[in-house]
Design an enzyme around this catalytic site. Structure first.
Site, PDB file in Angstrom:
ATOM      1  N   GLU A   1      -8.779  -6.935   0.481  1.00 18.45           N
ATOM      2  CA  GLU A   1      -9.571  -6.897  -0.746  1.00 18.45           C
ATOM      3  C   GLU A   1     -10.232  -8.232  -1.068  1.00 18.45           C
ATOM      4  OE1 GLU A   1      -7.173  -5.167  -3.802  1.00 18.45           O
ATOM      5  OE2 GLU A   1      -6.983  -3.274  -2.731  1.00 18.45           O
TER       6      GLU A   1
ATOM      7  N   ASP B   1      -0.107  -6.371  -9.339  1.00 19.62           N
ATOM      8  CA  ASP B   1       0.124  -5.027  -8.800  1.00 19.62           C
ATOM      9  C   ASP B   1       1.304  -5.160  -7.854  1.00 19.62           C
ATOM     10  OD1 ASP B   1       0.243  -2.572  -7.609  1.00 19.62           O
ATOM     11  OD2 ASP B   1      -1.733  -2.649  -6.668  1.00 19.62           O
TER      12      ASP B   1
ATOM     13  N   LYS C   1      -8.602   6.092  -9.994  1.00 13.47           N
ATOM     14  CA  LYS C   1      -9.176   6.033  -8.646  1.00 13.47           C
ATOM     15  C   LYS C   1      -9.789   7.397  -8.340  1.00 13.47           C
ATOM     16  CE  LYS C   1      -5.969   2.633  -6.652  1.00 13.47           C
ATOM     17  NZ  LYS C   1      -4.758   2.461  -5.813  1.00 13.47           N
TER      18      LYS C   1
ATOM     19  N   SER D   1      -8.408  -0.126  -1.217  1.00 13.97           N
ATOM     20  CA  SER D   1      -8.430  -1.248  -0.263  1.00 13.97           C
ATOM     21  C   SER D   1      -9.423  -0.997   0.868  1.00 13.97           C
ATOM     22  CB  SER D   1      -7.033  -1.516   0.289  1.00 13.97           C
ATOM     23  OG  SER D   1      -6.471  -0.339   0.810  1.00 13.97           O
TER      24      SER D   1
END
EC number: 4.2.1.11
Length: 427
Positions: free
Chosen positions: A205, A242, A337, A367
């Protein structure tokens, strides 16, 4: 005018070099909408199913030709002639045609590609930006970015167990200022890591992936970089984590391989509470495993009033799982998402349910990304106030930030940067 006359699916590559789906939807008036579908590395067990070919002789089994065939065949046959403005009906037709609870037959990647491309085609037909078409006249809030500047876990080859260490420039006056702040901290962090003898290669990322021994070590580097870049931690810039705890939850305990430590459920909750007390951490995502319901409740009871607790694997953008979490007091925020659920309609329903319950919502990338910047528009369309789309490197990440810059410029004096108001603990 807005009738669907063609749907064209194709196999393209994502940011990890794996195949993914791209879809063009063509309307009667010539308008075209194009959408590319992302893919995750640490995926929740309850996510909608991404259809892969399984042919080991081609892309190691990760090809998406079956999904593309479904798009160009069965799905187009069902949707051809439908009005692109009828987003809900189109999404419902695809869900019914698939016939499974998790979109396993036709693939969430096939269905999502069409769903997003339909909305983009309709917006194009009306000569409207996507955020305005989806969100209406009230869509004007630019989100606070959660910038993932140190990567660990499944996103990097290093000993750090947590997946992401992020900065949130809440003190900025505008999105463009927030982005500048993040970029300056990112470059300062690179210099500091280099000085300390760490590598500055980046993870999936775009964040750095140094060989650090613990979360504390990573947080200390981030804090130092914020200060050295000329900003105040805890005022100008907050921190977010996260943990992706599902990835290291084994036999009822949290196994920290990098630290060579095992924490019980209660110890995990207390550990996260301690981190949030010692650092200006205002958001923790997936601090507990997706099925550790008691752990989620304990964590929420301990730090939920002071910290945003984001359910990603816990909720997987699914209203049924979110409703259960709201009812039982688990987490206080949902990560959104689009590919976890597979249609635009269901995505918007999850945001709406969260907001009605007083939960925050964070629009998120995966990702494995592409140059598609749809989630930037959706963040503004939903006025969700937060976006998580990686670091300040790699075009698959910066494409979303750059789209938000364009939107802010287009909105002009109407643009509103969410800032501290995005987080309940800072209001």
């Amino acid at each position: 005018m807005t009738a669907i006359v063609d749907i064209i699916g194709r196999e393209i590559l994502d940011s990890r070099g794996n195949p993914t789906v791209e879809v063009d939807v063509v309307l009667e008036d010539g308008a075209v909408g194009r959408a590319a579908v992302p893919s995750g590395a640490s995926t929740g067990a309850h996510e909608a199913v991404e259809l892969r070919d399984g042919d080991k002789g081609r892309y190691g089994g990760k090809g998406v030709q079956k999904a593309v065939e479904a798009i160009n065949g069965e799905l187009f046959d069902a949707l051809g002639g439908m009005d692109a403005e009828s987003q809900v009906q189109i999404d419902e037709v695809m869900i019914a045609l698939d016939g499974t609870p998790n979109k396993a037959r036709l693939g969430a990647n096939a269905i999502l590609g069409i769903s997003l491309a339909v909305a983009k085609a309709a917006a194009e037909s009306y000569d409207m930006p996507l955020y305005r078409y989806v969100g209406g006249t009230s869509a004007r809030m630019l989100p606070v970015p959660m910038m993932n500047i140190i990567n660990g876990g499944m996103h990097a080859d290093n000993p750090i167990d947590f997946q992401e260490f992020m900065i949130m420039p809440v003190g900025a006056d505008s999105f463009s200022e927030a982005l500048r702040c993040g970029a300056e901290i990112f470059h300062t962090l690179k210099s500091e890591l280099k000085k300390a003898g760490h590598n500055t290669n980046v993870g999936d990322e775009g964040g750095f992936a140094p060989n650090l021994p613990s979360a504390d070590a990573a947080l200390d580097f981030v804090m130092a970089a914020i200060t050295k870049a000329g900003y105040k931690p805890g005022e100008d810039v907050m921190l977010a984590l996260d943990c992706a705890a599902t990835e290291f939850f084994k036999d009822g305990a949290y196994v920290y391989g990098g630290e060579n430590k095992t924490r019980s459920v209660s110890e995990q909750a207390k550990y996260l509470a301690d981190l949030a007390a010692r650092y200006p951490i205002v958001s923790i995502e997936d601090g507990m495993s997706e099925d550790d319901m008691d752990g989620w409740k304990e964590l929420t009871d301990i730090v939920g009033s002071k910290c945003q607790l984001v359910g990603d694997d816990l909720f997987v953008t699914n209203v049924t799982r979110l409703a259960d979490g709201i009812k039982n007091g688990r987490a206080n925020s949902i990560l959104i998402k689009v590919n976890q659920i597979g249609t635009l309609t269901e995505t918007l329903a999850a945001v709406e349910m969260a907001h009605k319950a007083g939960y925050t919502a964070v629009m998120s990338h995966r990702s494995g990304e592409t140059e598609d910047s749809t989630i930037a528009d959706l963040a503004v369309a939903t006025n969700c106030g937060q976006i998580k789309t990686g670091s300040l490197a790699r075009a698959d990440r910066t494409s979303k930030y750059n789209q938000l810059l364009r939107i802010e410029q287009e909105l002009g004096s109407q643009a509103l940067y969410a800032g501290k108001a995005a987080l309940k603990a800072l209001r």
